[in-house]
Design an enzyme around this catalytic site. Sequence first.
Site, PDB file in Angstrom:
ATOM      1  N   SER A 175      75.297 -19.080 -29.662  1.00 57.02           N
ATOM      2  CA  SER A 175      73.842 -19.057 -29.726  1.00 57.02           C
ATOM      3  C   SER A 175      73.327 -19.548 -28.384  1.00 57.02           C
ATOM      4  CB  SER A 175      73.352 -19.978 -30.857  1.00 57.02           C
ATOM      5  OG  SER A 175      71.956 -20.075 -30.848  1.00 57.02           O
ATOM      6  N   HIS A 291      77.014 -19.832 -36.361  1.00 55.12           N
ATOM      7  CA  HIS A 291      78.296 -20.519 -36.259  1.00 55.12           C
ATOM      8  C   HIS A 291      79.137 -20.386 -37.521  1.00 55.12           C
ATOM      9  CE1 HIS A 291      76.882 -23.430 -32.832  1.00 55.12           C
ATOM     10  NE2 HIS A 291      76.915 -22.162 -32.473  1.00 55.12           N
ATOM     11  N   GLN A 299      71.671 -24.080 -37.931  1.00 51.97           N
ATOM     12  CA  GLN A 299      72.970 -23.950 -37.285  1.00 51.97           C
ATOM     13  C   GLN A 299      73.893 -25.152 -37.490  1.00 51.97           C
ATOM     14  OE1 GLN A 299      73.349 -21.566 -33.553  1.00 51.97           O
ATOM     15  NE2 GLN A 299      73.623 -23.582 -32.649  1.00 51.97           N
ATOM     16  N   GLU A 300      73.326 -26.339 -37.455  1.00 48.55           N
ATOM     17  CA  GLU A 300      74.168 -27.534 -37.568  1.00 48.55           C
ATOM     18  C   GLU A 300      73.484 -28.610 -38.403  1.00 48.55           C
ATOM     19  OE1 GLU A 300      75.819 -29.062 -33.851  1.00 48.55           O
ATOM     20  OE2 GLU A 300      75.245 -27.177 -32.890  1.00 48.55           O
ATOM     21  N   GLU A 341      82.583 -24.901 -35.143  1.00 43.79           N
ATOM     22  CA  GLU A 341      82.583 -26.259 -34.598  1.00 43.79           C
ATOM     23  C   GLU A 341      83.260 -27.270 -35.511  1.00 43.79           C
ATOM     24  OE1 GLU A 341      78.566 -27.103 -33.454  1.00 43.79           O
ATOM     25  OE2 GLU A 341      78.583 -25.563 -31.904  1.00 43.79           O
ATOM     26  N   ASP A 377      70.257 -29.198 -36.099  1.00 40.16           N
ATOM     27  CA  ASP A 377      70.038 -28.220 -35.036  1.00 40.16           C
ATOM     28  C   ASP A 377      69.580 -26.948 -35.729  1.00 40.16           C
ATOM     29  OD1 ASP A 377      69.993 -26.387 -33.006  1.00 40.16           O
ATOM     30  OD2 ASP A 377      72.131 -26.522 -32.516  1.00 40.16           O
ATOM     31  N   GLU A 433      66.865 -30.795 -33.383  1.00 40.01           N
ATOM     32  CA  GLU A 433      67.080 -30.032 -32.156  1.00 40.01           C
ATOM     33  C   GLU A 433      66.593 -28.598 -32.348  1.00 40.01           C
ATOM     34  OE1 GLU A 433      70.990 -28.088 -29.982  1.00 40.01           O
ATOM     35  OE2 GLU A 433      71.188 -30.055 -30.920  1.00 40.01           O
ATOM     36  N   ASP A 460      66.954 -27.883 -26.494  1.00 38.59           N
ATOM     37  CA  ASP A 460      68.193 -27.241 -26.034  1.00 38.59           C
ATOM     38  C   ASP A 460      67.846 -25.900 -25.387  1.00 38.59           C
ATOM     39  OD1 ASP A 460      70.722 -26.182 -25.622  1.00 38.59           O
ATOM     40  OD2 ASP A 460      71.117 -25.786 -27.725  1.00 38.59           O
ATOM     41  N   LYS A 485      74.187 -29.405 -21.523  1.00 41.14           N
ATOM     42  CA  LYS A 485      75.386 -28.581 -21.550  1.00 41.14           C
ATOM     43  C   LYS A 485      75.644 -28.087 -20.133  1.00 41.14           C
ATOM     44  CE  LYS A 485      74.327 -26.759 -26.190  1.00 41.14           C
ATOM     45  NZ  LYS A 485      73.871 -25.553 -26.925  1.00 41.14           N
ATOM     46  N   HIS A 513      78.770 -30.175 -26.472  1.00 47.41           N
ATOM     47  CA  HIS A 513      79.801 -29.146 -26.395  1.00 47.41           C
ATOM     48  C   HIS A 513      79.160 -27.770 -26.557  1.00 47.41           C
ATOM     49  CE1 HIS A 513      80.234 -28.975 -31.079  1.00 47.41           C
ATOM     50  NE2 HIS A 513      78.990 -29.161 -30.702  1.00 47.41           N
ATOM     51  N   ARG A 514      80.008 -26.725 -26.658  1.00 47.22           N
ATOM     52  CA  ARG A 514      79.566 -25.384 -27.027  1.00 47.22           C
ATOM     53  C   ARG A 514      80.404 -24.916 -28.209  1.00 47.22           C
ATOM     54  NH1 ARG A 514      75.742 -23.125 -23.480  1.00 47.22           N
ATOM     55  NH2 ARG A 514      75.248 -22.027 -25.419  1.00 47.22           N
ATOM     56  N   SER A 515      79.953 -23.841 -28.866  1.00 48.14           N
ATOM     57  CA  SER A 515      80.690 -23.360 -30.041  1.00 48.14           C
ATOM     58  C   SER A 515      82.055 -22.814 -29.658  1.00 48.14           C
ATOM     59  CB  SER A 515      79.872 -22.296 -30.770  1.00 48.14           C
ATOM     60  OG  SER A 515      79.542 -21.237 -29.892  1.00 48.14           O
ATOM     61  N   LYS A 536      77.339 -34.965 -28.712  1.00 48.15           N
ATOM     62  CA  LYS A 536      77.423 -33.997 -29.801  1.00 48.15           C
ATOM     63  C   LYS A 536      78.618 -33.106 -29.490  1.00 48.15           C
ATOM     64  CE  LYS A 536      74.868 -29.880 -31.187  1.00 48.15           C
ATOM     65  NZ  LYS A 536      73.600 -29.143 -31.052  1.00 48.15           N
TER      66      LYS A 536
END
Length: 551
Positions: A175, A291, A299-300, A341, A377, A433, A460, A485, A513-515, A536
Amino acid sequence: LFRMAMASFRVGPTTGNLHVHVPPAQRLQGHPARHWWVPSAQQGALYTVQQPALARTSRSGTRNSSHPSASSPGHDGRGAALSTTGLIGLMAAAWVAAYWTWQRLIAKPSQLSADVVAYGTAMASIGAEGATADRSIESVRARQVLDSRGQPTVEVDVRLRDGSWGRATVPSGASTGEYEAVELRDNVKGVYMGKGVAQAVANVNGQLGPRLLGLDPLEQQSIDALMQELDGTDNKGNLGANAILGVSLAVARAAAHAKGVPLYRHIADLHGDATLRIPIPMANILNGGKHADNKIDFQEFMIVPVGAPDFVEGLRWVTETFHALRGLLQAAGHVTSVGDEGGFAPNMGNEEALEFIMKAIVAAGYEPGSQIGIALDCAASELWAEGGGRGYRFWKSDPDDPYEVRPGRVLTGPQMVAYLEGLAQRYPIVSIEDGLDQNDWEGYKALTGTLGTMLQLVGDDLFVTNPRRLATGIEMGVCNAVLVKPNQIGTLTETLECVRLAQAAGYGVVISHRSGETEDTFIADLAVGTGAGQIKTGSLSRTDRVAKYNQ
């Protein structure tokens, strides 16, 4: 002059092949490095530097494992007790000191010869330049490797002439914000489904690497600026942000190894702030959005041990809650497979996911809110895109909604703000987020006005680790924290600039981080070295995520 000479001075035992090397600018554990050597009888050590937690070299040639970089690559112990260039510099310093003393005490002060001073200075410069050349960049090589999703990514090795080296592997996002730096992909059909990075690798080996040979890796800002100049675009779309970032991070690691300090300490030096802080973890325990293949729109869903006394206890709290959640999901008949993740990806609605998290916190023995908070998120830019740019569509939990038939599932900006406010009132949410679309600046002003004093609002996709976009947000009073990031911006220097800007404005900083991750733990050191305070980096499963917590 003496300190320049000491830059290449190594003291070691008469037997064995390991040597302690401490450049004069080194700082460990927040204490200034001392520039003298003293004998020590502790643990059989022959020599040690008078510095807390520094490795000692024993008579048997073994290094004390308490040193943070004791096992770092690039330190094989080879090296003379005093290099030729260092000897030249030391002799020059002695020559100038002796002659100056003679002139002051014996001859007339006015007879101090400028020619002698110039000669001594020139000889000392030869020694200093030789010491610098010893650590200059000798080679830069890139290769294609795989990330945690089985997609190709770039890995870079940077080797220095003194034997030190650094390696970095670049992550990738699923994403992604439209204002992120460009991740260069080959787009060749039939080869990794078009996602190969052979061109980015070629750009490192053929264009970036050759121009960096002979440069000092400690000059991070100059090296990053040179790579940006070689690319020639604002978004690194020519050579690729994945190519440039791989080199940038590998250079930083090589420089840390050359200095003999942990990576986080070198990052702190680059950042210009000696404050080191272990971050609080924001652990992703439920995945949705892009994700995971389930019905959760956001997403999270993360848990944050806000009441923990330190990182060790905090990590235990979130780990126990993660396992408690697994048990609750299994008991309810949900599949406990995980998303990109490492968080669970059950088929359920958004608020049902929040209810399960609340139950898991209690089941693990903790108090929701006072001990463990919840962070979201929303990745709302994805919801906006699914709504055709006309509203925020909850496309996974209600996939057949034809945009405007049921307006409760396609929300306007003000409705989305009200929805998030309702969630914050019903659940112990401490951070949200990407609550709105990346272009909705006015909506973010309204969201910040509504929730900004209650909880953390993280930008973000809105800021994309870009100092210019963050400066705009600060000026407008939008959000109160930034997600950082490195691959969104493409160099370590620009990443640190963004962190400094946020910290100066009183904004929170979350290193992320990233996915599509790798085993590279750079962001853990980045979080500590910048004193960010929050990290994160996924769930408590999948080695690519846990590696960061372990680091």
